[in-house]
Design a protein around this motif. Structure first.
Motif, PDB file in Angstrom:
ATOM      1  N   ALA A   1      -7.722  -8.589  -1.430  1.00  0.00           N
ATOM      2  CA  ALA A   1      -8.360  -7.285  -1.260  1.00  0.00           C
ATOM      3  C   ALA A   1      -9.721  -7.243  -1.957  1.00  0.00           C
ATOM      4  N   LEU A   2      -9.886  -8.070  -3.002  1.00  0.00           N
ATOM      5  CA  LEU A   2     -11.165  -8.093  -3.704  1.00  0.00           C
ATOM      6  C   LEU A   2     -12.273  -8.575  -2.770  1.00  0.00           C
ATOM      7  N   ASN A   3     -11.936  -9.549  -1.911  1.00  0.00           N
ATOM      8  CA  ASN A   3     -12.923 -10.071  -0.963  1.00  0.00           C
ATOM      9  C   ASN A   3     -13.057  -9.181   0.269  1.00  0.00           C
ATOM     10  N   ASN A   4     -11.964  -8.621   0.723  1.00  0.00           N
ATOM     11  CA  ASN A   4     -11.962  -7.788   1.925  1.00  0.00           C
ATOM     12  C   ASN A   4     -10.995  -6.629   1.712  1.00  0.00           C
ATOM     13  N   PRO A   5     -11.497  -5.467   1.283  1.00  0.00           N
ATOM     14  CA  PRO A   5     -10.618  -4.330   0.988  1.00  0.00           C
ATOM     15  C   PRO A   5      -9.706  -3.944   2.149  1.00  0.00           C
TER      16      PRO A   5
END
Length: 300
Positions: free
Chosen positions: A183-187
């Motif tokens: 999620a840090l890279n792609n919420p």
């Protein structure tokens, strides 16, 4: 005052099944589905050739050059597929339960039709038609799969809002790639680990299908709406051929309001056995779109 509860009609159940069909197999939302001609007519004959359209990019010329060709290309498609899903409930079955049997069968019916259509579409994804490919032997990731595919498609002038459908082995590798699931890279992928579903990455909508063809070491296919076309039309109502005859059953056209995809619900009761019969009839054809708008993912 007591509530009056209506019975779910077969038409409503099939209408819901159509919605479920496109939800179960979202790839059907990512390809061109043509459901009527330019005059708005959605009827046609079996084995009739209809023209469907895919979008092309028009040419930009100097002022005064004259009109450019239309941005649409006609793709002839033969309506050579006439299929059914036939459910029959015996008198013993519907007299021994209070369950709405047809409602229970809606999802399996939708899945059966959706899987059949995806299989038919996937049969068009072959090396002979689509000559462009990306080779990844194993360990598929955002870096070695998504980015090269996007680069190849965009490099041919293809829009970067397409899809990538892969088999279950590749999908498992995607779910193990922290770049895709974190999620840090792609919420948008916050629930990827719990749901097993992925959001768009590099502009591409990824999806899994268990039964992709393996010809030519194929493990996936990327494309846009212009890569493959499905033409869907409504069959002729037999009652129109003999208007003076009565028919002890129904013959109703059911259309999904979102996609326009139509099937016919044919219901009747067998006089010999009193079995209640529900037949969902669908007529369609599939044609190749623009080969430049497709990219095969293979292992070697």
């Amino acid at each position: 005052m007591a509530n009056v509860l209506g019975t779910i009609t077969p038409t409503a159940v099939v209408q819901r099944a159509l919605r479920l069909m496109f939800a179960e197999r979202p790839i059907l939302n990512e390809i061109t589905v043509d459901v009527k001609d330019l005059g708005g007519n959605n009827n046609a004959l079996f084995n009739q050739t209809v023209n469907t359209r895919i979008l092309n990019i028009p040419t930009v010329n100097a002022f005064g050059t004259g009109a450019a060709d239309t941005a649409y290309t006609n793709i002839p498609v033969v309506l050579d597929q006439f299929k059914e899903v036939h459910l029959a409930f015996t008198a013993a079955e519907y007299n021994s339960t209070s369950i709405d049997l047809l409602d229970q069968a809606a999802l399996p019916c939708a899945t059966a039709i959706a899987n059949h259509l995806v299989d038919a579409v996937a049969a068009k994804w072959v090396i002979g038609t689509f000559t462009n490919s990306t080779t990844v032997a194993s360990g598929w990731t955002y870096t070695n799969t998504f980015l090269p595919i996007r680069t190849a498609l965009v490099g041919r002038g293809v829009r970067d809002d397409g899809f990538l459908i892969v088999n279950s082995t590749v999908w498992a590798a995607f779910l193990g790639d922290t770049t895709l699931v974190a999620a840090l890279n792609n919420p948008a992928n916050a629930a990827a680990i719990s749901t097993g579903k992925l959001a768009r990455a590099a502009g591409i909508a990824p999806m899994e299908y268990y039964n992709l063809p393996t010809t030519g070491n194929m493990v996936g296919f990327a494309g846009t709406k212009s890569s493959v076309v499905v033409a869907n039309r409504v069959i002729t109502d037999p009652r129109s051929l003999a208007p003076g005859l009565s028919y002890d059953g129904t013959f109703d056209v059911i259309t999904d309001p979102t996609t326009g995809f139509s099937v016919v619900l044919n219901t009747y009761i067998s006089q010999a056995t009193l079995a209640v019969n529900y037949r969902v009839l669908v007529m369609y054809g599939i044609g190749n779109g623009n080969p430049a708008c497709g990219q095969i993912l293979k292992t070697a």
